[in-house]
Design an enzyme around this catalytic site. Structure first.
Site, PDB file in Angstrom:
ATOM      1  N   ASP A 147       0.733  -1.272   0.168  1.00 25.53           N
ATOM      2  CA  ASP A 147       0.125   0.005  -0.015  1.00 25.53           C
ATOM      3  C   ASP A 147       0.845   1.200   0.081  1.00 25.53           C
ATOM      4  OD1 ASP A 147      -2.503   1.551   0.396  1.00 25.53           O
ATOM      5  OD2 ASP A 147      -3.468  -0.030   1.271  1.00 25.53           O
TER       6      ASP A 147
ATOM      7  N   HIS B 184       1.682   3.197  -3.092  1.00 24.31           N
ATOM      8  CA  HIS B 184       1.177   4.168  -3.845  1.00 24.31           C
ATOM      9  C   HIS B 184       1.935   5.771  -3.312  1.00 24.31           C
ATOM     10  CE1 HIS B 184      -2.165   1.872  -5.254  1.00 24.31           C
ATOM     11  NE2 HIS B 184      -2.516   1.391  -4.064  1.00 24.31           N
TER      12      HIS B 184
ATOM     13  N   HIS C 196      -9.053  -3.971   6.622  1.00 27.21           N
ATOM     14  CA  HIS C 196      -8.154  -3.063   6.144  1.00 27.21           C
ATOM     15  C   HIS C 196      -8.428  -1.746   6.120  1.00 27.21           C
ATOM     16  CE1 HIS C 196      -4.615  -2.016   3.170  1.00 27.21           C
ATOM     17  NE2 HIS C 196      -5.703  -1.161   2.870  1.00 27.21           N
TER      18      HIS C 196
ATOM     19  N   HIS D  26      -8.069   2.811   6.150  1.00 26.27           N
ATOM     20  CA  HIS D  26      -7.326   4.062   5.541  1.00 26.27           C
ATOM     21  C   HIS D  26      -7.783   5.023   6.473  1.00 26.27           C
ATOM     22  CE1 HIS D  26      -4.871   2.782   2.031  1.00 26.27           C
ATOM     23  NE2 HIS D  26      -5.677   1.662   2.058  1.00 26.27           N
TER      24      HIS D  26
HETATM   25  C1  LIG Z   1      -5.306  -0.444  -5.954  1.00 28.85           C
HETATM   26  C2  LIG Z   1      -5.479  -1.732  -5.125  1.00 28.85           C
HETATM   27  C3  LIG Z   1      -5.530  -1.095  -3.649  1.00 28.85           C
HETATM   28  O1  LIG Z   1      -4.637  -0.190  -3.099  1.00 28.85           O
HETATM   29  C4  LIG Z   1      -5.985  -2.220  -2.604  1.00 28.85           C
HETATM   30  C5  LIG Z   1      -6.092  -1.583  -1.468  1.00 28.85           C
HETATM   31  O2  LIG Z   1      -5.264  -1.640  -0.419  1.00 28.85           O
HETATM   32  C6  LIG Z   1      -7.259  -1.059  -1.157  1.00 28.85           C
HETATM   33  O3  LIG Z   1      -8.297  -1.047  -1.705  1.00 28.85           O
HETATM   34  O4  LIG Z   1      -7.390  -0.275   0.097  1.00 28.85           O
HETATM   35 MN   LIG Z   2      -5.470  -0.012   0.946  1.00 32.17          MN
END
Ligand SMILES: CC[C@H](O)CC(=O)C(=O)O
Ligand SMILES: [Mn+2]
Length: 345
Positions: free
Chosen positions: A15, A18, A195, A197
């Site tokens: 991740d 990115h 997961h 963010h």
């Molecule tokens: C582009 C794939 C993406 O970054 C996967 C991921 O970590 C997410 O969807 O948060």
């Molecule tokens: Mn992600």
């Protein structure tokens, strides 16, 4: 009383790609992998940010081929095992075979929240290859709980051993995470992961909600290095979960050391919540769109937030990165029309 174990999976080297504009060097990967291994992290992920095969003009070219990075990481690990991410349509079965030769021991097959059916052959291949095989349902905020359960069941029926709720946009709030994980725990037999963010500053709260509702796999990244405002911060999560009485198996001092002495030294900028990433969480836009949006806004001389609000309204999903430029061009065009039509005072 025995402590409940939680598996923390570190995604700094995937991740984080990115945020690093897919420019990880072998040295950065080697040193990060050594630190994660020393801290006794069971699994960590290495791939292009968009998964195997992601290096392209659409998603961003990698500086170093991901297979070389996987090899480097695997070569320094005595304890940790390497995971790879695979988005069907971007990565192929051949990419997965190559990743296994390079040292991968886990595959996480990722699809949009409504598209689990495209993952059947990749999940089956993961199991055939003897990998720990995981389903990863992205943009989880975009579907009602019943849909999430239906899609997770598909993953489970194909052979996934863990199914993740993936808050790609950092848009979920803790009660929504609780609701989703609880529903999956009630309806599935496999393990459940989360997961997060941090676009709305909810990554840690959401992680705690997920674990309390029964999730046993949780993602994090060192210093939160990841798309948008980044992920739940691994080293902080170790401290929080241990303090709550869970067993992570990770050595706290060692994980703090690799975060500070290695990752913080190469991060291009701190993983903060700025206006744009906040708007991503608010309007539900894929976190990996952040740097592409910054670029488009600069090119067209417009406000990044306007692009993100429009993408959220359009419900843009991963793979539609080209829409970012289309939307930016439209906004720029409309605002120049507005300007010419405005009365001259
Ligand atoms: C582009 C794939 C993406 O970054 C996967 C991921 O970590 C997410 O969807 O948060
Ligand atoms: Mn992600």
């Amino acid at each position: 009383m025995t402590k409940r174990s939680v598996e923390i999976l570190d995604v700094t080297l995937r991740d984080g790609s990115h945020s690093m504009k897919h420019a990880f060097t072998k040295e950065q990967v080697r040193e990060t992998a050594k630190g994660l291994d020393k801290a006794k992290v069971n699994y960590f992920e290495v791939s292009h940010g968009d998964g195997l095969g992601g290096s392209s003009l659409q998603y961003g070219l990698s500086l170093v081929d991901e297979l070389e990075l996987i090899e480097v990481a695997a070569s320094v690990c005595e304890y940790s095992k390497i995971s790879v991410l695979l988005l069907p349509g971007i990565g192929t079965k051949n990419d997965l075979n190559d990743a296994v030769k390079a040292g991968a021991k886990m595959v996480r097959v990722a699809t949009h929240i409504t598209e689990a059916d495209v993952a059947k052959q990749h999940i089956e291949l993961g199991r055939e290859l003897g990998l720990k095989t995981v389903g990863f349902l992205m943009m989880a905020h975009m579907a009602p709980v019943e849909k999430l359960v239906e899609q997770a069941k598909l993953f489970e029926s194909y052979g996934a051993e863990v199914v993740y709720v993936t808050d790609s946009a950092g848009a979920l709030l803790p009660h929504e995470v609780t609701e989703r994980i609880t529903a999956l725990k009630n309806e599935l037999s496999c393990e459940i992961g989360f997961h997060g963010h941090n676009n709305l500053s909810m990554a840690m709260a959401n992680t705690v909600a997920a674990v309390q509702a029964g999730a046993t796999y949780i993602d994090g990244s060192l210093r939160a290095l990841g798309a948008g405002s980044g992920n739940t911060q691994t080293e902080v999560m170790v401290a929080v979960l241990e303090k709550m009485g869970y067993n992570t198996g990770i050595d706290l001092y060692s994980i703090i050391d690799v975060a500070n002495d290695v990752v913080a030294q190469y991060m291009p900028r701190p993983q903060e919540i700025n206006g744009s990433s906040l708007i991503m969480g608010y309007s539900g836009v894929y976190s990996s769109f952040l740097l592409h949006t910054e670029k488009a806004a600069k090119r067209f001389g417009i406000d990044e937030r306007d692009i993100l609000i429009e993408l959220g309204r359009m419900q843009a999903v991963g793979g539609q990165e080209d829409l970012i430029y289309e939307v930016a061009a439209k906004i720029a065009h409309n605002s120049s029309n507005t300007h010419t039509e405005a009365p001259i005072s």
